[in-house]
Design an enzyme around this catalytic site. Structure first.
Site, PDB file in Angstrom:
ATOM      1  N   GLN A 114       0.852  -1.202   0.000  1.00 12.26           N
ATOM      2  CA  GLN A 114       0.000   0.000   0.000  1.00 12.26           C
ATOM      3  C   GLN A 114       0.882   1.243   0.000  1.00 12.26           C
ATOM      4  O   GLN A 114       0.384   2.362  -0.025  1.00 12.26           O
ATOM      5  CB  GLN A 114      -0.889   0.002   1.240  1.00 12.26           C
ATOM      6  N   ASN A 115       2.193   1.032   0.065  1.00  7.24           N
ATOM      7  CA  ASN A 115       3.109   2.174   0.197  1.00  7.24           C
ATOM      8  C   ASN A 115       3.487   2.732  -1.172  1.00  7.24           C
ATOM      9  O   ASN A 115       3.525   2.008  -2.164  1.00  7.24           O
ATOM     10  CB  ASN A 115       4.369   1.748   0.955  1.00  7.24           C
ATOM     11  N   ASP A 117       6.444   4.369  -1.561  1.00 11.12           N
ATOM     12  CA  ASP A 117       7.823   4.825  -1.332  1.00 11.12           C
ATOM     13  C   ASP A 117       8.889   4.103  -2.162  1.00 11.12           C
ATOM     14  O   ASP A 117      10.076   4.430  -2.045  1.00 11.12           O
ATOM     15  CB  ASP A 117       8.160   4.720   0.165  1.00 11.12           C
ATOM     16  N   HIS A 132      -1.677   1.313  -4.145  1.00  8.66           N
ATOM     17  CA  HIS A 132      -2.018   2.725  -3.930  1.00  8.66           C
ATOM     18  C   HIS A 132      -1.140   3.657  -4.761  1.00  8.66           C
ATOM     19  O   HIS A 132      -1.034   4.851  -4.472  1.00  8.66           O
ATOM     20  CB  HIS A 132      -1.923   3.091  -2.438  1.00  8.66           C
ATOM     21  N   THR A 222       0.422  -3.271   8.708  1.00 14.83           N
ATOM     22  CA  THR A 222      -0.748  -2.510   8.242  1.00 14.83           C
ATOM     23  C   THR A 222      -1.856  -2.575   9.285  1.00 14.83           C
ATOM     24  O   THR A 222      -2.036  -3.604   9.928  1.00 14.83           O
ATOM     25  CB  THR A 222      -1.254  -3.015   6.872  1.00 14.83           C
ATOM     26  N   SER A 223      -2.586  -1.456   9.418  1.00 18.79           N
ATOM     27  CA  SER A 223      -3.694  -1.429  10.381  1.00 18.79           C
ATOM     28  C   SER A 223      -4.922  -2.124   9.804  1.00 18.79           C
ATOM     29  O   SER A 223      -5.874  -2.403  10.527  1.00 18.79           O
ATOM     30  CB  SER A 223      -4.044   0.025  10.719  1.00 18.79           C
ATOM     31  N   ALA A 261       8.807  -5.083  12.141  1.00 20.91           N
ATOM     32  CA  ALA A 261       9.108  -5.891  10.951  1.00 20.91           C
ATOM     33  C   ALA A 261      10.606  -6.050  10.718  1.00 20.91           C
ATOM     34  O   ALA A 261      11.073  -7.109  10.281  1.00 20.91           O
ATOM     35  CB  ALA A 261       8.456  -5.250   9.730  1.00 20.91           C
TER      36      ALA A 261
HETATM   37  P1  OAD Z   1      -1.466   2.746   9.194  1.00 23.89           P
HETATM   38  O1  OAD Z   1      -0.795   3.964   9.682  1.00 23.89           O
HETATM   39  O2  OAD Z   1      -2.946   2.708   9.198  1.00 23.89           O
HETATM   40  O3  OAD Z   1      -0.954   1.493  10.044  1.00 23.89           O
HETATM   41  C1  OAD Z   1       0.418   1.275  10.268  1.00 23.89           C
HETATM   42  C2  OAD Z   1       0.574  -0.063  10.937  1.00 23.89           C
HETATM   43  O4  OAD Z   1       1.958  -0.317  11.068  1.00 23.89           O
HETATM   44  C3  OAD Z   1      -0.026  -0.135  12.356  1.00 23.89           C
HETATM   45  O5  OAD Z   1      -0.782  -1.329  12.476  1.00 23.89           O
HETATM   46  C4  OAD Z   1       1.214  -0.169  13.251  1.00 23.89           C
HETATM   47  O6  OAD Z   1       1.008  -0.906  14.452  1.00 23.89           O
HETATM   48  C5  OAD Z   1       2.206  -0.856  12.351  1.00 23.89           C
HETATM   49  N1  OAD Z   1       3.634  -0.599  12.656  1.00 23.89           N
HETATM   50  C6  OAD Z   1       4.209   0.491  13.207  1.00 23.89           C
HETATM   51  N2  OAD Z   1       5.548   0.336  13.290  1.00 23.89           N
HETATM   52  C7  OAD Z   1       5.831  -0.887  12.768  1.00 23.89           C
HETATM   53  C8  OAD Z   1       7.031  -1.627  12.580  1.00 23.89           C
HETATM   54  N3  OAD Z   1       8.224  -1.157  12.926  1.00 23.89           N
HETATM   55  N4  OAD Z   1       6.931  -2.863  12.020  1.00 23.89           N
HETATM   56  C9  OAD Z   1       5.729  -3.367  11.646  1.00 23.89           C
HETATM   57  N5  OAD Z   1       4.568  -2.703  11.818  1.00 23.89           N
HETATM   58  C10 OAD Z   1       4.606  -1.483  12.367  1.00 23.89           C
HETATM   59  O7  OAD Z   1      -0.880   2.443   7.727  1.00 23.89           O
HETATM   60  P2  OAD Z   1      -1.480   1.483   6.601  1.00 23.89           P
HETATM   61  O8  OAD Z   1      -2.121   0.292   7.165  1.00 23.89           O
HETATM   62  O9  OAD Z   1      -0.423   1.303   5.597  1.00 23.89           O
HETATM   63  O10 OAD Z   1      -3.753   5.086   1.876  1.00 23.89           O
HETATM   64  O11 OAD Z   1      -2.600   2.429   5.993  1.00 23.89           O
HETATM   65  C11 OAD Z   1      -3.285   2.015   4.845  1.00 23.89           C
HETATM   66  C12 OAD Z   1      -3.557   3.179   3.956  1.00 23.89           C
HETATM   67  O12 OAD Z   1      -4.126   4.257   4.723  1.00 23.89           O
HETATM   68  C13 OAD Z   1      -2.340   3.840   3.331  1.00 23.89           C
HETATM   69  O13 OAD Z   1      -1.876   3.188   2.194  1.00 23.89           O
HETATM   70  C14 OAD Z   1      -2.842   5.212   2.990  1.00 23.89           C
HETATM   71  C15 OAD Z   1      -3.561   5.506   4.282  1.00 23.89           C
HETATM   72  O14 OAD Z   1      -4.579   6.429   4.203  1.00 23.89           O
HETATM   73  C16 OAD Z   1      -4.175   6.152   1.200  1.00 23.89           C
HETATM   74  O15 OAD Z   1      -3.823   7.271   1.488  1.00 23.89           O
HETATM   75  C17 OAD Z   1      -5.113   5.853   0.077  1.00 23.89           C
END
Ligand code: OAD
Length: 279
Positions: A114-115, A117, A132, A222-223, A261
């Protein structure tokens, strides 16, 4: 219906189970969110201090919201773009990305991210679907993907956005030319998917196919809050694949590995294949 386990959580038991699953798999999907890049210095969206805390997504991640902020408060949009893109441009792959790339030496791997980067590709993963979109590619108003955007031109853009306190709309538009603009042939913009827009193609179709046909699905960092991408673990589970979750926050995957991770993924590969993936 899935019955929650009554046994206490043990990281080493879960690691051994995940390693066994990985060892006997041929087609592995690794599905990643912002958490995989957190250890590369890119803030996530929804953790404490995340991007959406300072910049609400209804304003900064929808086409209408962005247009409104650009007109009403170009300085605020410049601050958002600096906060969102600055860390991405300085980031390098971390041990989590490198372990996923190294997994290709053992099994067929499809990365679905979903990144935006580009860090999976930079780490060496060869089959990456960016559902995304990407900060590093532009598309025309007809949806045609145009050539790549260099990190240097994006860094120059961010430097211009940071430059002054007073930013006019015209000045903002000039600074954003590497990404957004209008030419005589039409307009162009980054391939980044905003809320309310369809996911990037062909990546999304390929991602759904991979989730349906894999025999092991890893969900990393991912959340799981943003649909439709967040449905992929259920798609894989319904097709019979075990889902291994990796996240510092507890989740409800079939096998869950709690932790960052960048530590857990190298441990998992070592447990599965008996060698450090990063040598
Ligand atoms: P979120 O910010 O919603 O979730 C980040 C997740 O990463 C959380 O579950 C954290 O607990 C976890 N996390 C934090 N540090 C970590 C680490 N060191 N190792 C592993 N996990 C860790 O981000 P996404 O789930 O990516 O989309 O969000 C999904 C989408 O929402 C994104 O692609 C973006 C956003 O809005 C759009 O903008 C369309």
């Amino acid at each position: 219906m899935r019955v929650p386990s009554l046994l206490p959580y043990s990281f080493s038991d879960s690691l051994a189970k995940a390693a066994r699953l990985l060892r006997r798999s041929r087609q592995v999907v690794v599905f990643t969110g912002a958490g995989i890049s957190a250890e590369s210095g890119i803030p996530t969206f929804r953790d404490a201090g995340g991007l959406w805390e300072a910049f609400p997504p209804n304003q900064f991640a929808t086409p209408e919201g962005l247009a409104e902020v650009a007109m009403a408060s170009p300085r605020r949009l410049a601050d958002f773009l600096t906060a969102a893109f600055g860390p991405l441009l300085a980031a390098r792959p971390n041990p989590g990305h490198l372990a996923i790339a190294a997994l290709e030496k053992r099994v067929n791997v499809t990365v679905i991210t979903q990144n935006i980067d580009n860090l999976h590709t930079a780490a060496g993963s060869s089959n990456v679907h960016e559902v995304h979109g990407s900060l590093f590619r532009r598309m025309s108003d007809t949806g045609k993907v145009l050539g790549p955007i260099s990190t240097e031109s994006l860094a120059e853009m961010v430097a211009k956005l940071q430059d002054t306190k007073d930013v006019s709309f015209a000045r903002l538009a000039r600074a954003l030319r590497p990404l957004w603009g209008i030419t005589r042939r039409g307009s162009y913009r980054p391939t980044i998917v905003l809320f309310g827009e369809p996911l990037a193609e062909p990546d999304w179709t390929l991602a759904r196919n991979a989730a349906t046909t894999c025999d092991c699905f890893l969900s990393v960092g991912t959340s799981g809050e943003v649909m439709p991408a967040a449905m992929l673990p259920s798609v894989a589970r319904s097709a019979g694949a075990p889902v291994i979750g990796i996240n510092p926050k507890r989740g409800d995957s079939s096998v869950f590995l709690q932790g960052p991770a960048g530590t857990v993924l190298p441990n998992l590969l070592e447990a599965a294949f008996g060698e450090s993936p990063l040598v």
